[in-house]
Design a protein around this motif. Structure first.
Motif, short mmCIF file in Angstrom:
data_model
loop_
_atom_site.label_atom_id
_atom_site.label_comp_id
_atom_site.label_asym_id
_atom_site.label_seq_id
_atom_site.Cartn_x
_atom_site.Cartn_y
_atom_site.Cartn_z
N LEU A 56 53.01 -14.33 41.54
CA LEU A 56 52.59 -14.28 43.40
C LEU A 56 51.91 -12.36 42.67
O LEU A 56 50.98 -12.22 43.72
CB LEU A 56 53.23 -14.08 44.29
CG LEU A 56 54.29 -15.37 44.54
CD1 LEU A 56 54.73 -15.39 46.00
CD2 LEU A 56 52.81 -16.23 44.91
N PHE A 57 52.78 -11.58 41.93
CA PHE A 57 52.68 -9.99 42.04
C PHE A 57 52.49 -9.93 41.07
O PHE A 57 53.53 -10.14 40.10
CB PHE A 57 53.26 -9.73 42.75
CG PHE A 57 53.67 -9.50 44.25
CD1 PHE A 57 52.09 -9.45 44.97
CD2 PHE A 57 54.08 -11.04 44.87
CE1 PHE A 57 51.83 -9.33 46.25
CE2 PHE A 57 54.02 -11.03 46.57
CZ PHE A 57 52.88 -10.42 47.17
N ASP A 58 52.18 -8.80 39.98
CA ASP A 58 51.89 -8.13 38.82
C ASP A 58 53.98 -7.77 38.76
O ASP A 58 54.01 -7.28 37.30
CB ASP A 58 51.02 -7.22 38.27
CG ASP A 58 50.11 -8.38 38.11
OD1 ASP A 58 50.39 -9.33 37.79
OD2 ASP A 58 48.99 -7.91 38.61
N SER A 59 54.31 -7.37 39.73
CA SER A 59 55.63 -6.68 39.40
C SER A 59 56.09 -6.50 41.16
O SER A 59 55.62 -6.72 42.13
CB SER A 59 55.18 -4.89 39.28
OG SER A 59 55.02 -4.24 40.37
N GLU A 60 57.52 -5.92 41.03
CA GLU A 60 57.98 -5.62 42.09
C GLU A 60 57.42 -4.95 42.96
O GLU A 60 57.61 -4.92 44.14
CB GLU A 60 59.73 -5.88 42.24
CG GLU A 60 60.64 -5.72 43.52
CD GLU A 60 61.67 -5.61 42.93
OE1 GLU A 60 62.99 -6.11 43.64
OE2 GLU A 60 62.40 -4.76 41.78
N ALA A 61 57.33 -3.88 42.88
CA ALA A 61 56.70 -2.94 42.99
C ALA A 61 55.55 -3.13 43.96
O ALA A 61 55.74 -2.48 45.25
CB ALA A 61 56.58 -1.64 42.15
N GLN A 62 54.48 -3.70 43.07
CA GLN A 62 53.13 -3.64 43.78
C GLN A 62 53.78 -5.48 44.77
O GLN A 62 52.72 -4.90 45.97
CB GLN A 62 52.07 -4.75 42.59
CG GLN A 62 51.25 -5.51 43.11
CD GLN A 62 50.09 -6.31 42.09
OE1 GLN A 62 51.43 -6.98 42.34
NE2 GLN A 62 49.15 -6.45 42.29
N ALA A 63 54.36 -6.06 44.75
CA ALA A 63 55.15 -7.11 46.08
C ALA A 63 55.14 -5.59 47.26
O ALA A 63 54.66 -5.95 48.07
CB ALA A 63 56.12 -7.46 45.28
N LYS A 64 56.33 -5.07 47.16
CA LYS A 64 56.73 -4.45 47.88
C LYS A 64 55.91 -3.40 48.28
O LYS A 64 55.61 -2.68 49.60
CB LYS A 64 58.38 -3.40 47.54
CG LYS A 64 58.64 -4.57 47.31
CD LYS A 64 60.32 -3.46 47.00
CE LYS A 64 60.90 -5.09 47.21
NZ LYS A 64 63.03 -3.87 46.81
N ASP A 65 54.69 -2.36 47.26
CA ASP A 65 53.71 -1.81 47.95
C ASP A 65 52.56 -2.28 48.97
O ASP A 65 52.16 -1.88 50.15
CB ASP A 65 53.02 -1.64 47.23
CG ASP A 65 52.08 -0.07 47.38
OD1 ASP A 65 52.01 0.25 48.19
OD2 ASP A 65 50.39 -0.80 46.71
N GLN A 66 52.02 -4.26 48.98
CA GLN A 66 52.00 -4.75 49.66
C GLN A 66 52.40 -5.37 50.94
O GLN A 66 50.97 -5.78 51.69
CB GLN A 66 51.48 -6.01 48.48
CG GLN A 66 49.90 -5.21 48.08
CD GLN A 66 49.64 -6.65 47.08
OE1 GLN A 66 49.06 -8.04 47.82
NE2 GLN A 66 49.20 -5.97 45.79
N ILE A 67 53.98 -5.37 50.57
CA ILE A 67 54.71 -6.25 51.76
C ILE A 67 55.75 -4.89 51.97
O ILE A 67 56.72 -4.81 51.52
CB ILE A 67 54.94 -7.18 51.73
CG1 ILE A 67 54.07 -8.10 51.27
CG2 ILE A 67 55.54 -8.30 53.16
CD1 ILE A 67 54.71 -9.58 50.47
N PRO A 68 55.79 -4.02 52.90
CA PRO A 68 56.27 -3.19 53.37
C PRO A 68 57.18 -3.39 53.95
O PRO A 68 57.18 -4.52 54.61
CB PRO A 68 55.32 -2.02 54.36
CG PRO A 68 54.26 -2.26 54.69
CD PRO A 68 54.13 -3.53 53.35
N VAL A 69 58.68 -2.81 54.22
CA VAL A 69 59.94 -3.46 54.62
C VAL A 69 59.76 -3.84 56.06
O VAL A 69 58.86 -3.04 56.65
CB VAL A 69 60.96 -2.15 55.10
CG1 VAL A 69 62.21 -3.05 54.85
CG2 VAL A 69 61.37 -2.32 53.62
N THR A 70 59.94 -4.65 56.83
CA THR A 70 60.08 -5.20 58.23
C THR A 70 58.82 -6.19 58.36
O THR A 70 57.55 -6.19 58.93
CB THR A 70 60.01 -4.58 59.50
OG1 THR A 70 59.13 -3.48 59.73
CG2 THR A 70 61.35 -3.25 58.94
N ARG A 71 57.93 -6.59 56.88
CA ARG A 71 56.42 -7.12 57.32
C ARG A 71 56.27 -8.28 56.38
O ARG A 71 57.93 -8.17 55.74
CB ARG A 71 55.55 -5.78 56.34
CG ARG A 71 55.25 -5.14 57.60
CD ARG A 71 54.65 -4.34 59.21
NE ARG A 71 54.20 -5.63 59.77
CZ ARG A 71 53.87 -6.12 60.45
NH1 ARG A 71 54.41 -6.27 61.76
NH2 ARG A 71 52.51 -6.79 60.73
#
Length: 107
Positions: A6-21
């Motif tokens: 789904l994402f190239d990295s965990e950082a990319q995923a968390k950047d695209q989906i902030p906490v609570t989103r």
């Protein structure tokens, strides 16, 4: 069963989906919801079992729940259960963070 990146990295995923989103993503031709809580990332079906609104439009909370934007039904992201048992549990999908990205397992 297949694992889909789904994402190239965990950082990319968390950047695209902030906490609570949460965010709708396509996996194996199916739209799913990836939600981000303080405990991490979770993957569940995108449509609320109650009346079908997109859970990806909702928010998450510190209890690892996703909250439907339509009627505020709360679903625990680990068990899938609705907090008051008013509807069926969410379909959950295994999510793995690997060195080369974030993957979801689809049937």
């Amino acid at each position: 069963m297949q694992w889909i990146k789904l994402f190239d990295s965990e950082a990319q995923a968390k950047d695209q989906i902030p906490v609570t989103r949460s965010k709708a993503v396509l996996a194996a031709g199916q739209e799913i919801c990836v939600a981000h809580t303080p405990s991490g990332l979770f993957a569940v079906e995108n449509l609320c079992p109650h009346l079908g609104d997109a859970l990806s439009r909702g928010t998450t909370n510190y209890l690892n729940e996703i909250i439907c934007p339509w009627h505020s039904y709360r679903f625990h992201l680990i068990s899938g259960e609705e907090c008051k048992g008013r509807t069926r549990p969410l379909v959950r999908y295994p999510l793995e963070v690997r060195e080369d990205g974030v993957y979801v397992q689809m049937p």
